[in-house]
Design a protein around this motif. Structure first.
Motif, PDB file in Angstrom:
ATOM      1  N   THR A  29       0.812  -1.222   0.000  1.00  0.00           N
ATOM      2  CA  THR A  29       0.000   0.000   0.000  1.00  0.00           C
ATOM      3  C   THR A  29       0.844   1.270   0.000  1.00  0.00           C
ATOM      4  OG1 THR A  29      -0.135  -0.066   2.410  1.00  0.00           O
ATOM      5  CG2 THR A  29      -1.929  -1.106   1.165  1.00  0.00           C
ATOM      6  N   THR A  30       2.120   1.160   0.329  1.00  0.00           N
ATOM      7  CA  THR A  30       2.981   2.347   0.363  1.00  0.00           C
ATOM      8  C   THR A  30       3.658   2.617  -0.975  1.00  0.00           C
ATOM      9  OG1 THR A  30       4.960   1.156   1.094  1.00  0.00           O
ATOM     10  CG2 THR A  30       3.459   1.966   2.809  1.00  0.00           C
ATOM     11  N   VAL A  31       3.496   1.703  -1.926  1.00  0.00           N
ATOM     12  CA  VAL A  31       4.149   1.838  -3.231  1.00  0.00           C
ATOM     13  C   VAL A  31       3.110   2.230  -4.274  1.00  0.00           C
ATOM     14  CG1 VAL A  31       5.537   0.685  -4.993  1.00  0.00           C
ATOM     15  CG2 VAL A  31       5.833   0.083  -2.579  1.00  0.00           C
ATOM     16  N   PRO A  54       2.718   8.412   4.414  1.00  0.00           N
ATOM     17  CA  PRO A  54       2.433   9.766   4.896  1.00  0.00           C
ATOM     18  C   PRO A  54       3.703  10.374   5.494  1.00  0.00           C
ATOM     19  CG  PRO A  54       1.416   8.116   6.318  1.00  0.00           C
ATOM     20  CD  PRO A  54       2.037   7.384   5.176  1.00  0.00           C
ATOM     21  N   GLY A  55       3.886  11.662   5.296  1.00  0.00           N
ATOM     22  CA  GLY A  55       5.044  12.349   5.862  1.00  0.00           C
ATOM     23  C   GLY A  55       6.253  12.397   4.952  1.00  0.00           C
ATOM     24  N   TYR A  56       6.166  11.824   3.766  1.00  0.00           N
ATOM     25  CA  TYR A  56       7.294  11.824   2.837  1.00  0.00           C
ATOM     26  C   TYR A  56       6.880  12.356   1.466  1.00  0.00           C
ATOM     27  CZ  TYR A  56       9.949   9.101   6.189  1.00  0.00           C
ATOM     28  OH  TYR A  56      10.621   8.694   7.307  1.00  0.00           O
ATOM     29  N   PRO A  57       6.360  13.570   1.405  1.00  0.00           N
ATOM     30  CA  PRO A  57       5.981  14.105   0.093  1.00  0.00           C
ATOM     31  C   PRO A  57       7.215  14.345  -0.761  1.00  0.00           C
ATOM     32  CG  PRO A  57       5.842  15.825   1.757  1.00  0.00           C
ATOM     33  CD  PRO A  57       6.138  14.537   2.474  1.00  0.00           C
TER      34      PRO A  57
END
Length: 191
Positions: A29-31, A54-57
């Motif tokens: 889900t993070t990819v 979240p937190g890594y734009p």
């Protein structure tokens, strides 16, 4: 002058291999979807995927793949890397350099305050700044040692004297012991 080698099509198309490597280190889900590739100087290819953490734009999941002649592509490394404009931590600056900058700024403020005094400008703010700087000599080792002792004093935390709290708890413990002794005597008398 060195030139970047042409990209190997097998490496560019090794997205399934790259995704499998990413799923070993982060949930699927993070990819996000593919976000391009970069041909490295040594001929390897870094495949990029959008990041959904979240937190890594502005960061990308990056998998570098390579291939030895006659072999299938293989993963060299998989990592989260910042893209252009990504939020990253500032460069680390040693304490000595930061202190030197602070002292230089303090000296500059003192010079401005003295210049204002000489010019006859008796602005209250300038007087306050000068008074504050005169009270504290940042290069004074005694000041620095005293400050360190104040900060490291084991008895105070946020204005609370811990030693007092320890004394009170000792008194409470001794009161509790006395109460339990009284209870024991009362029980003995009833028997």
């Amino acid at each position: 002058m060195t030139s970047t080698p042409d990209a190997d099509e097998r490496l560019i198309n090794a997205r399934d291999l790259a995704l499998a490597a990413l799923h070993e280190i982060t949930p699927a889900t993070t990819v996000g979807p593919p976000a391009g590739y970069l041909v490295e100087d040594d001929g390897s290819v870094s495949l990029r995927f959008e990041n959904r953490l979240p937190g890594y734009p502005g960061w990308f999941w990056t998998v570098t793949v390579a291939r030895v002649e006659g072999e299938e592509p293989t993963v060299l490394e998989a990592e989260l890397l910042p893209g252009d404009g990504a939020l990253v931590a500032p460069e680390w600056v040693p304490w000595a350099e930061r202190l030197a900058e602070y002292r230089a700024h303090a000296a500059e403020l003192a010079a401005q305050a003295k210049a204002a005094e000489v010019d006859g400008d008796s602005d209250d703010d300038a007087d306050d700044d000068e008074a504050d700087l005169d009270d504290v000599d940042l290069g004074d080792e005694d000041f620095l040692e005293d400050r360190d002792e104040r900060q490291l004093h084991a008895g105070d935390v946020d204005g609370v004297d811990i030693d007092e709290l320890d004394d009170e708890s000792d008194e409470d413990d001794s009161d509790d012991d006395d109460d339990s002794d009284d209870d024991d005597r009362d029980a003995d008398e009833e028997e």
